[in-house]
Scaffold this active site. Structure first.
Site, PDB file in Angstrom:
ATOM      1  CE1 TYR A   1      -4.373  -1.321   1.191  1.00 16.20           C
ATOM      2  CE2 TYR A   1      -2.757  -3.007   1.638  1.00 16.20           C
ATOM      3  CZ  TYR A   1      -4.244  -2.922   1.423  1.00 16.20           C
ATOM      4  OH  TYR A   1      -5.410  -3.702   1.504  1.00 16.20           O
TER       5      TYR A   1
ATOM      6  CG  HIS B   1     -16.328 -11.149  -0.878  1.00 14.88           C
ATOM      7  ND1 HIS B   1     -16.059 -10.118  -0.502  1.00 14.88           N
ATOM      8  CD2 HIS B   1     -15.574 -11.926  -1.256  1.00 14.88           C
ATOM      9  CE1 HIS B   1     -14.930 -10.137  -0.146  1.00 14.88           C
ATOM     10  NE2 HIS B   1     -14.210 -11.271  -0.669  1.00 14.88           N
ATOM     11  CD  GLU B   2     -14.945 -15.444  -2.579  1.00 17.78           C
ATOM     12  OE1 GLU B   2     -13.823 -15.283  -3.414  1.00 17.78           O
ATOM     13  OE2 GLU B   2     -14.959 -15.435  -1.535  1.00 17.78           O
TER      14      GLU B   2
ATOM     15  CG  HIS C   1     -12.143 -11.432  -5.053  1.00 14.72           C
ATOM     16  ND1 HIS C   1     -11.592 -10.480  -4.722  1.00 14.72           N
ATOM     17  CD2 HIS C   1     -12.505 -11.894  -4.091  1.00 14.72           C
ATOM     18  CE1 HIS C   1     -11.532 -10.444  -3.451  1.00 14.72           C
ATOM     19  NE2 HIS C   1     -12.161 -11.459  -2.893  1.00 14.72           N
TER      20      HIS C   1
ATOM     21  CD  GLU D   1     -10.654  -9.589  -0.397  1.00 12.48           C
ATOM     22  OE1 GLU D   1     -11.814 -10.062  -0.249  1.00 12.48           O
ATOM     23  OE2 GLU D   1      -9.472 -10.276  -0.612  1.00 12.48           O
TER      24      GLU D   1
ATOM     25  CG  HIS E   1      -8.149 -14.810   6.147  1.00 14.20           C
ATOM     26  ND1 HIS E   1      -9.415 -15.322   6.751  1.00 14.20           N
ATOM     27  CD2 HIS E   1      -8.538 -14.120   4.891  1.00 14.20           C
ATOM     28  CE1 HIS E   1      -9.968 -15.116   5.792  1.00 14.20           C
ATOM     29  NE2 HIS E   1      -9.787 -14.516   4.601  1.00 14.20           N
TER      30      HIS E   1
HETATM   31  O1  X8Z Z   1     -12.174 -14.261   3.625  1.00 16.78           O
HETATM   32  C1  X8Z Z   1     -12.958 -13.561   3.033  1.00 16.78           C
HETATM   33  C2  X8Z Z   1     -13.696 -13.934   1.719  1.00 16.78           C
HETATM   34  C3  X8Z Z   1     -12.466 -14.813   0.897  1.00 16.78           C
HETATM   35  S1  X8Z Z   1     -12.155 -13.837  -0.696  1.00 16.78           S
HETATM   36  C4  X8Z Z   1     -14.816 -14.795   1.628  1.00 16.78           C
HETATM   37  N1  X8Z Z   1     -13.570 -12.910   3.767  1.00 16.78           N
HETATM   38  C5  X8Z Z   1     -13.472 -12.362   5.137  1.00 16.78           C
HETATM   39  C6  X8Z Z   1     -13.713 -13.607   5.928  1.00 16.78           C
HETATM   40  O2  X8Z Z   1     -14.252 -14.281   5.673  1.00 16.78           O
HETATM   41  O3  X8Z Z   1     -13.033 -13.718   7.058  1.00 16.78           O
HETATM   42  C7  X8Z Z   1     -14.887 -11.683   3.311  1.00 16.78           C
HETATM   43  C8  X8Z Z   1     -14.941 -10.876   4.597  1.00 16.78           C
HETATM   44  C9  X8Z Z   1     -14.122 -11.359   5.793  1.00 16.78           C
HETATM   45 ZN    ZN Z   2     -12.432 -11.955  -0.824  1.00 15.65          ZN
END
Ligand code: X8Z
Ligand code: ZN
EC number: 3.4.15.1
Length: 595
Positions: free
Chosen positions: A212, A364-365, A368, A394, A495
């Site tokens: 960033y 959401h997907e 992307h 995102e 994550h």
């Molecule tokens: O991980 C994600 C997406 C992946 S592209 C589904 N999100 C975060 C999570 O699930 O913790 C979307 C919002 C927050």
């Molecule tokens: Zn995402």
């Protein structure tokens, strides 16, 4: 004298033009060869990763071995000494190059920093450790009362079960995976740090923040600021939730801190299923539609704005639904979107079920996916086929998810009865339980934890203590029982393992999405931001596509300024939820505040 001077100037000017041209030519030649090889190896690696993530068979390491080899080849190329030297020497003439060339060279240097072959053995170890960690996480056999369960099943229990003992069992089952992931995280932290240190970064968190153009301290300061700005609202929601849940679970004593197993999400990051807005039960409306309808509907929404139909290969090659019961393999249970070849092979990996949470995730997907498709164009070189920054990537789909849940939109699709007047405050509350509740988790708990993990070398013995200390401080959440050292509850969050030191992307994405939504609602649709219907509006589509089209070839701060007239700011998000404050304060009158 004058003549001489003039001549001298001309010579100098001509010479500098020539050399500028030469450097630009040299850079183009290098980038052309580099990008072609990059794309080739990237594609092989994506294919191998795809197989590893969609088919995990216990005891069969075929996919894992192929993935490791592909990732090693990609690393050997991007991190090769020759490439690093070449890029660095070209960057010495940065002022002579075109901005788009500089951006590509810097992208190449970032790829190198994650894979420097000066520490080839470390990179190799890291790749191996990453593959192993993912296999452990996604191959994990979650068990509830002795029976195997999927994470979708655990999530369903946490959303709907009213018996606290059953909730506790499900919550605990969801945390067992941490016991097998802890040592892997300790190892990965070390290897990730060592990798990027070879090119001069202090630690892996700093490396990620640099994407960033920020120092890690700047990123953390920004996270704390965002958190502070939303704190008054979160505090009201926290108080409200403590009292409402205590009622729901028949607990006479309202606890000061929320027990984690009371919340309708494994990490307490989204409480929106806590309430059902009268006349607007999306879960009930989605159930009879089935899973395929949800994906198709999300695609229709994007198409209605002027985006193209998804390539046929999206449907034939994606892995969109849960593994059928009885199959001998598992797959990654967390949703993701893939740009397989940096061209038009785009896929999504999901486990879609017909409910509101997956409905939102599907939007959401596809955000992307449409970002990938839109910046895959002749103006954007392969190396810059990514978001203006990661948070934009995102934000797009989350924005569409928000839009796809607003009442006028749902009424238009006949997912709610257009004649029933839904309670606006309740709708806003439901949204706040999603978007506002997420902030202390993302900007606070996750970001602070990963910061400490990578930049402060957090001791493994403190992993769980620090995690829960942060959960208490930011979210006002406590574990239902004492957590021991063998657990590593942070690692139960996807994550932390495979999308490291970048969860602040999501916090920033929510901030950006409200800035974009505010602009779209007021300036393009001329509708109340709380009750919009984007459906079919080509101007909205054009606006979004204009952000997506240049990918990372533009400066992300400039994009925000140009598109919204604002710098990055939580103003729009705070303003959006402001009308809720009075309601919550009235609800919470006489209640004890503990955050
Ligand atoms: O991980 C994600 C997406 C992946 S592209 C589904 N999100 C975060 C999570 O699930 O913790 C979307 C919002 C927050
Ligand atoms: Zn995402």
């Amino acid at each position: 004298m004058q003549k001489f001077l003039l001549t001298g100037c001309l010579v100098a000017l001509l010479w500098s033009c020539e050399s500028k041209k030469d450097y630009q030519q040299e850079t183009d030649t290098f980038l052309q060869t580099y990008a072609a090889q990059y794309q080739k190896l990237y594609t092989v690696s994506s294919e191998a990763e795809w197989a590893s993530n969609t088919k995990i068979v216990e005891g069969d390491s075929t996919n894992a071995i192929a993935t490791r080899q592909a990732n090693e080849a990609f690393a050997a190329f991007t991190g090769s000494k020759e490439n690093i030297q070449q890029v660095q020497s070209l960057l010495e003439h940065e002022d002579q190059l075109k901005p788009i060339q500089v951006k590509q060279l810097k992208a190449a240097l970032r790829a190198a920093a994650n894979n420097p072959q000066t520490v080839a053995a470390v990179v190799k170890k890291r790749i191996k450790a990453e593959t192993e960690q993912s296999e452990k996480l996604y191959g994990f056999n979650y068990k509830l009362n002795g029976k195997s369960v999927t994470t979708n099943q655990i999530d369903e229990i946490l959303r709907t079960e009213t018996n606290p003992a059953k909730r506790l069992a499900a919550w605990e089952a969801s945390k067992e995976v941490g016991t097998v992931l802890k040592s892997g995280l300790v190892n990965l932290r070390q290897l990730r740090n060592e990798t990027v240190q070879a090119l001069g970064y202090h630690d892996y968190f700093s490396y990620q923040a640099e994407d960033y153009g920020m120092k890690r301290e700047e990123m953390m300061a920004l996270m704390r600021k965002i958190n502070q700005e939303l704190k008054p609202l979160y505090r009201e929601l926290h108080t409200y939730a403590r009292y409402e849940f205590a009622k729901k679970y028949n607990e006479k004593q309202v606890p000061d801190m929320l027990p984690a197993h009371w919340l309708p999400n494994r990490w307490g990051q989204d409480w929106s299923s806590m309430i059902t807005v009268a006349g607007s039960n999306l879960d009930a409306a989605l159930k009879p539609k089935g899973v395929e309808w949800q994906v198709k509907q999300a695609e229709r929404f994007y198409q209605s704005l002027g985006f193209p139909a998804l390539p046929a290969s999206f449907y034939t090659k994606s892995s969109l639904y849960p593994v059928p019961a009885g199959e001998k393999y598992k797959k990654n249970n967390h949703a993701s979107a893939w740009h397989m070849n940096l061209e038009k092979d785009v896929r999504s990996l999901m486990s879609v079920e017909p409910n509101a949470e997956w409905y939102e995730t599907t939007h959401h997907e596809l955000g992307h996916i449409y970002y990938y498709l839109t910046y895959t164009n002749p103006d954007v070189p392969v190396l810059l086929r990514s978001g203006a920054n990661r948070a934009y990537h995102e934000a797009m789909g989350s924005l569409m998810g928000l839009a796809a849940m607003q009442q006028p939109f749902l009424a238009n699709l006949q997912l709610v009865n257009a004649k029933t007047k839904t309670d606006q405050v309740q709708s806003l509350l439901k949204e706040a339980l999603n978007y506002v509740v997420f902030i202390p988790f993302a900007s606070g708990v996750m970001s602070e934890f990963e910061h400490d993990l990578y930049a402060k070398n957090l001791a493994p013995a403190d992993f769980n203590n620090r995690w829960w200390e942060l959960a208490q401080q930011y979210q006002g959440i406590v574990p239902p029982n004492k957590r021991d050292d063998k657990h590593a509850d942070a690692t139960t969050k996807t994550h932390i393992n495979d999308d490291p030191a970048q969860y602040y992307d999501y916090a920033l994405s929510y901030v950006i999405l409200f800035q974009l939504h505010d602009h779209i609602a007021r300036k393009i649709l001329k509708q109340d931001p709380h009750a919009t219907n984007y459906y079919g509006n080509k101007e909205v589509g054009k606006f979004l596509a204009s952000i997506m089209h240049p990918g990372a070839s533009v400066d992300w701060r400039q994009v925000l300024q140009e598109k919204t007239g604002e710098d990055l700011s939580a103003r729009a998000m705070v303003a959006y939820f402001q009308p809720l404050m009075d309601y919550l304060k009235a609800q919470n009158k006489g209640r004890k505040y503990t955050l």
